[in-house]
Scaffold this active site. Structure first.
Site, PDB file in Angstrom:
ATOM      1  N   CYS A 204     -20.326 -23.530  36.209  1.00  0.00           N
ATOM      2  CA  CYS A 204     -20.787 -21.865  35.416  1.00  0.00           C
ATOM      3  C   CYS A 204     -20.183 -20.850  36.016  1.00  0.00           C
ATOM      4  O   CYS A 204     -20.130 -20.373  37.182  1.00  0.00           O
ATOM      5  CB  CYS A 204     -22.477 -21.638  35.707  1.00  0.00           C
ATOM      6  SG  CYS A 204     -22.873 -20.665  35.060  1.00  0.00           S
TER       7      CYS A 204
ATOM      8  N   GLY B 204     -12.970 -29.007  26.259  1.00  0.00           N
ATOM      9  CA  GLY B 204     -12.733 -28.310  26.266  1.00  0.00           C
ATOM     10  C   GLY B 204     -12.083 -27.574  24.850  1.00  0.00           C
ATOM     11  O   GLY B 204     -11.008 -27.778  25.263  1.00  0.00           O
TER      12      GLY B 204
ATOM     13  N   GLY C  62     -18.177 -28.297  22.638  1.00  0.00           N
ATOM     14  CA  GLY C  62     -19.522 -27.050  23.113  1.00  0.00           C
ATOM     15  C   GLY C  62     -19.630 -26.319  21.814  1.00  0.00           C
ATOM     16  O   GLY C  62     -19.993 -26.757  20.799  1.00  0.00           O
ATOM     17  N   ARG C  63     -18.661 -24.943  21.898  1.00  0.00           N
ATOM     18  CA  ARG C  63     -19.599 -24.122  20.949  1.00  0.00           C
ATOM     19  C   ARG C  63     -18.606 -24.660  19.201  1.00  0.00           C
ATOM     20  O   ARG C  63     -19.439 -24.250  18.026  1.00  0.00           O
ATOM     21  CB  ARG C  63     -18.340 -22.747  20.851  1.00  0.00           C
ATOM     22  CG  ARG C  63     -18.951 -22.238  22.112  1.00  0.00           C
ATOM     23  CD  ARG C  63     -17.487 -20.987  22.575  1.00  0.00           C
ATOM     24  NE  ARG C  63     -16.724 -22.136  23.098  1.00  0.00           N
ATOM     25  CZ  ARG C  63     -15.360 -21.373  23.811  1.00  0.00           C
ATOM     26  NH1 ARG C  63     -15.222 -19.921  23.731  1.00  0.00           N
ATOM     27  NH2 ARG C  63     -14.418 -22.260  24.527  1.00  0.00           N
TER      28      ARG C  63
HETATM   29  C1  LIG Z   1     -23.083 -19.647  24.519  1.00  0.00           C
HETATM   30  C2  LIG Z   1     -22.608 -21.207  26.359  1.00  0.00           C
HETATM   31  C3  LIG Z   1     -23.700 -21.221  27.074  1.00  0.00           C
HETATM   32  C4  LIG Z   1     -23.109 -22.565  27.859  1.00  0.00           C
HETATM   33  N1  LIG Z   1     -24.246 -22.834  28.851  1.00  0.00           N
HETATM   34  C5  LIG Z   1     -24.487 -23.913  29.233  1.00  0.00           C
HETATM   35  C6  LIG Z   1     -24.866 -24.564  30.398  1.00  0.00           C
HETATM   36  O1  LIG Z   1     -25.741 -24.347  30.127  1.00  0.00           O
HETATM   37  N2  LIG Z   1     -24.513 -25.601  31.683  1.00  0.00           N
HETATM   38  C7  LIG Z   1     -22.868 -25.776  31.046  1.00  0.00           C
HETATM   39  O2  LIG Z   1     -22.750 -26.871  32.193  1.00  0.00           O
HETATM   40  N3  LIG Z   1     -22.028 -25.254  29.968  1.00  0.00           N
HETATM   41  C8  LIG Z   1     -22.663 -24.418  29.992  1.00  0.00           C
HETATM   42  N4  LIG Z   1     -21.491 -24.056  28.685  1.00  0.00           N
HETATM   43  C9  LIG Z   1     -19.852 -24.784  28.690  1.00  0.00           C
HETATM   44  C10 LIG Z   1     -20.057 -25.671  28.119  1.00  0.00           C
HETATM   45  O3  LIG Z   1     -21.119 -26.208  28.009  1.00  0.00           O
HETATM   46  C11 LIG Z   1     -19.176 -25.823  27.935  1.00  0.00           C
HETATM   47  O4  LIG Z   1     -18.317 -26.597  28.927  1.00  0.00           O
HETATM   48  C12 LIG Z   1     -17.531 -24.588  27.414  1.00  0.00           C
HETATM   49  O5  LIG Z   1     -18.079 -23.696  25.911  1.00  0.00           O
HETATM   50  C13 LIG Z   1     -16.198 -25.279  26.999  1.00  0.00           C
HETATM   51  O6  LIG Z   1     -16.386 -26.357  25.516  1.00  0.00           O
HETATM   52  P1  LIG Z   1     -15.994 -25.635  23.990  1.00  0.00           P
HETATM   53  O7  LIG Z   1     -14.274 -24.641  24.155  1.00  0.00           O
HETATM   54  O8  LIG Z   1     -15.809 -27.201  23.609  1.00  0.00           O
HETATM   55  O9  LIG Z   1     -16.742 -24.642  23.938  1.00  0.00           O
HETATM   56  C14 LIG Z   1     -22.002 -22.619  27.817  1.00  0.00           C
HETATM   57  C15 LIG Z   1     -20.920 -21.794  27.408  1.00  0.00           C
HETATM   58  C16 LIG Z   1     -21.438 -21.078  26.400  1.00  0.00           C
HETATM   59  C17 LIG Z   1     -20.262 -20.958  24.995  1.00  0.00           C
END
Ligand SMILES: Cc1cc2nc3c(=O)[nH]c(=O)nc-3n(C[C@H](O)[C@H](O)[C@H](O)COP(=O)(O)O)c2cc1C
Length: 318
Positions: A105, A205, A228-229
Site C-alpha cells: 500500500c 498490474g 484489479g481495476r
Molecule cells: C481503489 C483501489 C483500492 C485498492 N485497495 C487495495 C487493498 O485494499 N489492498 C491491496 O493490497 N491493494 C489494493 N489496491 C491495489 C490493487 O490490488 C492492485 O494491486 C492495483 O490496482 C494494480 O492492479 P491493476 O492495474 O490491475 O488495477 C487498490 C487499488 C485501487 C485502485
C-alpha cells in the site's frame, strides 16, 4: 493464458486468476460474483489488524464471509508482528483459511506508520510479520510492489525473504510505490522474483484484457495473474480467461449484487456499495457521466434501479 489450479498446502485454488484486494470494492458480494465468473481466489480489502480490537460494524462488514465462499482470504495491514499474530490467531478471523499480508500500500499515512509499502525497505520486520502470521497455522500469502522506486527494485530479494519466512504464495504488483497506479508494470522484475522462489507467484498490474494476461504470463513466467481495476469494469474477464459460461448481462449481475448486499448489509451501505460498483461497470459507455451524477443524487434502491435500467438498456431483457 494457461488456466490451472494452484495448490497452497491443503487448499486448491480452482484457477490461477485472482481478483485483487481493493478497498471499498472487494466486499463479500463482489467476491461472490468474481468466484462465480471463474476467479480462483478473491481477497477481502485490506483490514487493519490493530482495528480488529474494536470489533465494530465496519469490521464485521469487512470480514463478512459465508460457507458459499469457497476460498476465504483476508488481507491484513499491519507493521507490528505481535498485533498480526493476535489477529491471525483470533476468533474474528477463524473462518478465513488464508491471510494475505499487505506490503504494497503506497498511501502516505500507511507508509509513515511503517505499514504497507514501508515494509519493502524493512525486510527483517516484514519477515517477522510473516513468521508471526504463520504461527496461526493458516496459509500465509504476501502482496507487495517491486520496490519503493522503480530504479531501486527489490522484488527478487523480497520474494526470497517471503519464501524463507514461510509465505505460501506471493502476489507482485509490477509497479513501484512512486508509480502509484500508473505506468506499465515492470515485467522483468516480476520475472526475476519468480525465478528466485519455488512458491507460486501471481503477477499483477495493468491487465486490461485477455491479451494483457497472456503477455503478463509470457513475460514473467508467473503461475497466475491478479486483476484489479479492469475486473471492476469488466468482471467477465474471469469468464473470458477461464472459459466459464455466463448467461447474465451486466444488469442481471447488478441485480444479483443488490440481492446479496441487501441480504447482508443495511440499505444505506447497500446503496453506496451498488453505486460504487455500478460506476465501474458503466465506464466508457455513452452517457456515463450523467448516469453517475444521477446515481449519486438518488436516495433509494428503487430510483437506483431505474438508473441501472436506463444505463444498461440494451442489455435489459425484461
Ligand atoms: C481503489 C483501489 C483500492 C485498492 N485497495 C487495495 C487493498 O485494499 N489492498 C491491496 O493490497 N491493494 C489494493 N489496491 C491495489 C490493487 O490490488 C492492485 O494491486 C492495483 O490496482 C494494480 O492492479 P491493476 O492495474 O490491475 O488495477 C487498490 C487499488 C485501487 C485502485
Amino acid at each position: 493464458m494457461h488456466i490451472k489450479p494452484i495448490r497452497l498446502r491443503n487448499l486448491i485454488l480452482p484457477s490461477n486468476v485472482a481478483m485483487a484486494p481493493m478497498a471499498g470494492y472487494t466486499c463479500y458480494p463482489l467476491r461472490m460474483l468474481c468466484q462465480k465468473l471463474g476467479a480462483g481466489i478473491c481477497f477481502t480489502e485490506m483490514v487493519s489488524a490493530n482495528a480488529l480490537k474494536y470489533n465494530d460494524q465496519a469490521n464485521r462488514r469487512l470480514l463478512l464471509t459465508t460457507p458459499k465462499e469457497r476460498i476465504k482470504a483476508v488481507q491484513l495491514l499491519e507493521g507490528d508482528p505481535g498485533i498480526v499474530e493476535r489477529a491471525a490467531c483470533g476468533e474474528l478471523l477463524s473462518e478465513f483459511d488464508i491471510i494475505d499480508l499487505n506490503m504494497g500500500c503506497p498511501v502516505p499515512n500507511v507508509f509513515k506508520s511503517g505499514q504497507g509499502s514501508a515494509l519493502l525497505s524493512d525486510m527483517p520486520r516484514a519477515a517477522a510479520l510473516i513468521r508471526a502470521c504463520r504461527r496461526s497455522g493458516k496459509i500465509v500469502t504476501v502482496k507487495f510492489r517491486i520496490g519503493l522506486k522503480e530504479d531501486e527494485p527489490v522484488a527478487a530479494e523480497f520474494a526470497r525473504m517471503c519464501e524463507q519466512a514461510g509465505a505460501d504464495m506471493i502476489s507482485i504488483h509490477g509497479r513501484s510505490r512512486s508509480m502509484m497506479y500508473d505506468g506499465a508494470p515492470y515485467y522483468d522484475q516480476i520475472q526475476l522474483a519468480k525465478a528466485s522462489v519455488s512458491i507460486p507467484v501471481l503477477a499483477n498490474g495493468g491487465i486490461c484484457n485477455c491479451k494483457d494476461a497472456d503477455k503478463m504470463m509470457e513475460r514473467t513466467g508467473a503461475d497466475g495473474v491478479m486483476i484489479g481495476r479492469y475486473a471492476l469494469e469488466n468482471p467477465y474477464i474471469f469468464a473470458q480467461l477461464t472459459g466459464r459460461p455466463v448467461r447474465e448481462d451486466r444488469y442481471a449481475l447488478l441485480k444479483e449484487q443488490e440481492e446479496l448486499a441487501l441480504r447482508h448489509y443495511d440499505e444505506p451501505f447497500a446503496l453506496s456499495y451498488l453505486r460504487s460498483i455500478a460506476s465501474y461497470l458503466m465506464k466508457k459507455r455513452k452517457g456515463t457521466k450523467a448516469y453517475k451524477q444521477k446515481m449519486y443524487q438518488c436516495g433509494s434502491l428503487k430510483e437506483l434501479d431505474l438508473i441501472f435500467r436506463a444505463a444498461f438498456a440494451e442489455e435489459v431483457s425484461l
